[in-house]
Scaffold this active site. Sequence first.
Site, mmCIF file in Angstrom:
data_model
loop_
_atom_site.group_PDB
_atom_site.id
_atom_site.type_symbol
_atom_site.label_atom_id
_atom_site.label_comp_id
_atom_site.label_asym_id
_atom_site.label_seq_id
_atom_site.Cartn_x
_atom_site.Cartn_y
_atom_site.Cartn_z
ATOM 1 N N GLU A 1 -9.613 -7.441 7.050
ATOM 2 C CA GLU A 1 -8.316 -8.110 6.937
ATOM 3 C C GLU A 1 -7.533 -7.962 8.236
ATOM 4 O OE1 GLU A 1 -4.338 -7.567 4.089
ATOM 5 O OE2 GLU A 1 -5.805 -5.952 4.304
ATOM 6 N N LYS B 1 -4.680 -15.443 1.572
ATOM 7 C CA LYS B 1 -4.493 -14.431 0.532
ATOM 8 C C LYS B 1 -3.466 -14.907 -0.491
ATOM 9 C CE LYS B 1 -3.387 -9.483 0.133
ATOM 10 N NZ LYS B 1 -3.013 -8.267 0.894
ATOM 11 N N CYS C 1 -7.950 -7.514 0.380
ATOM 12 C CA CYS C 1 -7.229 -6.280 0.057
ATOM 13 C C CYS C 1 -6.863 -6.186 -1.428
ATOM 14 C CB CYS C 1 -6.002 -6.164 0.954
ATOM 15 S SG CYS C 1 -5.226 -4.525 0.921
#
Length: 527
Positions: free
Chosen positions: A291, A348, A399
Site C-alpha cells: 500500500e 480503496k 489494508c
Amino acid sequence: MILRLGIALVSGILMGLTPAPLNAWFLAWFALAPLWVLIVKNPKLASTHRLYFILQPLLWGIGYHGLAISWITGIHPMTWMGVPWLASLAIASFCWLFIALWGASLVITWATCLSWINHKFKIFPWLRVLIGTALWCGLEAFWSSGALWCASLSYTQSPHNLLILHLGQISGYSTITAAIVAVNGLIAEAWINRKDTKKQHSSASLQSTFYWRYLTTAIILLIGLHIVGFQLYNRPLTQSTTTALKVGIIQGNIPNEIKLYPDGWQRAIEGYTNGYKTLADQKVDAILTPETALPFTLSELKRGSFYSAILEKGVVAWLGGFGEHGRSITNSLFTITGTGNIFSEYDKTKLVPLGEYIPFEEFLGRLIDRLSPLDAHLVAGSPSQIFDTPFGRAIVGICYESAFSEHFRRQAAAGGEFILTASNNAHYSKSMPAQHHALDVMRAIETDRWAVRATNTGYSGIVNPHGKTVWLSGINTYEIHADTIYRRQTQTLYVRWGDWLTPVLLVGSAIALLFYIFGLKIEINRR
C-alpha cells in the site's frame, strides 16, 4: 456484585487472548460462557439494576476488544508528524478507547436483548441457545456493514485452527461465530443446570440429566464441526500448470517516520526499483508492492526510476500509490504493464476510521486531527469496482479492507481468480501485522483462492486456498520473494450465496419463539 463484574472482565480478557499473535484460540470455545451465565441467572437484573447489568457485558467487551485491538496504541508517539508527545498519547488512548467501546457496544446490545427475551418469555435453554446465537450473528452482520468494524468472534480461530476456519466456505465468518456462540451457550446452560441441582434436591436427578445433555451436546457439536471442517480441508487442490502465475513480492520496510519525507522517498525509490529489477530477472510474471509503496501520484511516478525500470524489464507491476480524482486523492493499486500503460486501477473503498478519515467528523474533528499527514483529502473508491489484470480478474484488498469478508466475496463472485492484498501496517505495534495476516488467511479459505500479501514492514506472505501459509516474511525487514500461485474459478457456497446462515438463524429463532409463545398461551388457557 464485585465478584460478578470480575468474572465478566476476566472472561473477556480470556477471549482477548485468542487472536493473533497470542493465538490461544481454544479459549474462545468457553470464554463467553461465564457472561452467558451472569445474564441468564438473574433475568430481573436488567430492569432492577440497569447500570450494574450493563457493566457486565461492558467489562467483557472491553476485556475482549480492548486487548484484541491494543496494537492501535502503537501509533504513539507521533512526534515525527509534528504531534507533541502528550497530545500523541492522548490521541492513541482516545483511538483505543473509542474502538474498544464500539466493540463492547455490540456485547451490551446482545446481552440486553437476550436478557429481555429470557425475562419476558421465560424461554427454555435450547431456545435460549438458538436465540443467543442468532442475535450475536445478526449484530456482527450489522456492525460489519458500517465503517468501523472491530473483532468478530470468528477471527479468534485464525490462523491456526484451519479445520474450523473452513466452515467459512459455507456461509462466511458467521458460520464460525455461530459455532463459537452455540458451544459457549450450551456449556453455560450445562453450568446453570448444575448449580440448580444443588438447590433443588427433589429434582436433582432431572436437573443432572439436563446438565449432561447440554454438556454432551456442546462436546458433540464442537467435535462434529471440526470433522466437517476436516472434510473441507482435505479436499485436494486441483492446480493446472496453465493457471500458474509466478509472482514477486517486495517488502520495502520504509518506517512511517520517514516514509512521506525526502529521505523516505529516496529510500523507497531505490528499494522498490532494485527489488523490481531483481525479481524481473527471476522471470516472474508480475510484481506486487505494498500500500502506497511509492507515495506519489501517477504523473509523478512516470518521471521516476521505478517507471523506467518497468519500461526496461517489461514485467507487470501492481504498484501501490495515490490516484488523482479532481482535488482529491485515492489510496490505490495500479496495474502497470511492461510497456508502461495503466491497465487498471483499484481505489480503496474501506478507509481507516480515525486514520484516513474521522467518523462523525463534525463532532470529533475538534477533538482529534486526522492521523494521516497528507494535505490532500482521501476519498473512498466505488464498492462495485473490479480489478482486471493481463492474467485475469483479481480480488483486491488494501489494508483495513481485509476485515470485510463481503468485500472479498463480492469480487470472487464477479470472477476474481486470486487475491492481492497490499498494506502498510507500519503505524502500529507488531501484533497488528499478525492479526492482518490472520484475516487474509480467512479470506483465502472463504473464497477458495490463493492470496498474495505485500506489506511495507511485515508480514508479507503467500497463502493457499486451504489457509496454509506457504511463505511469510519477517517483521521490519527488507525482503523480496518469488513464488507460484494458481488462478482459480471455483465458487464456494459462501461465494455463491453470501452470508445466508445469519438470516436463517434470525428467522428460525423468531419462528421458534412465536411457536413457544403460542404454545404457552394454549397451555395457560387449558389450565
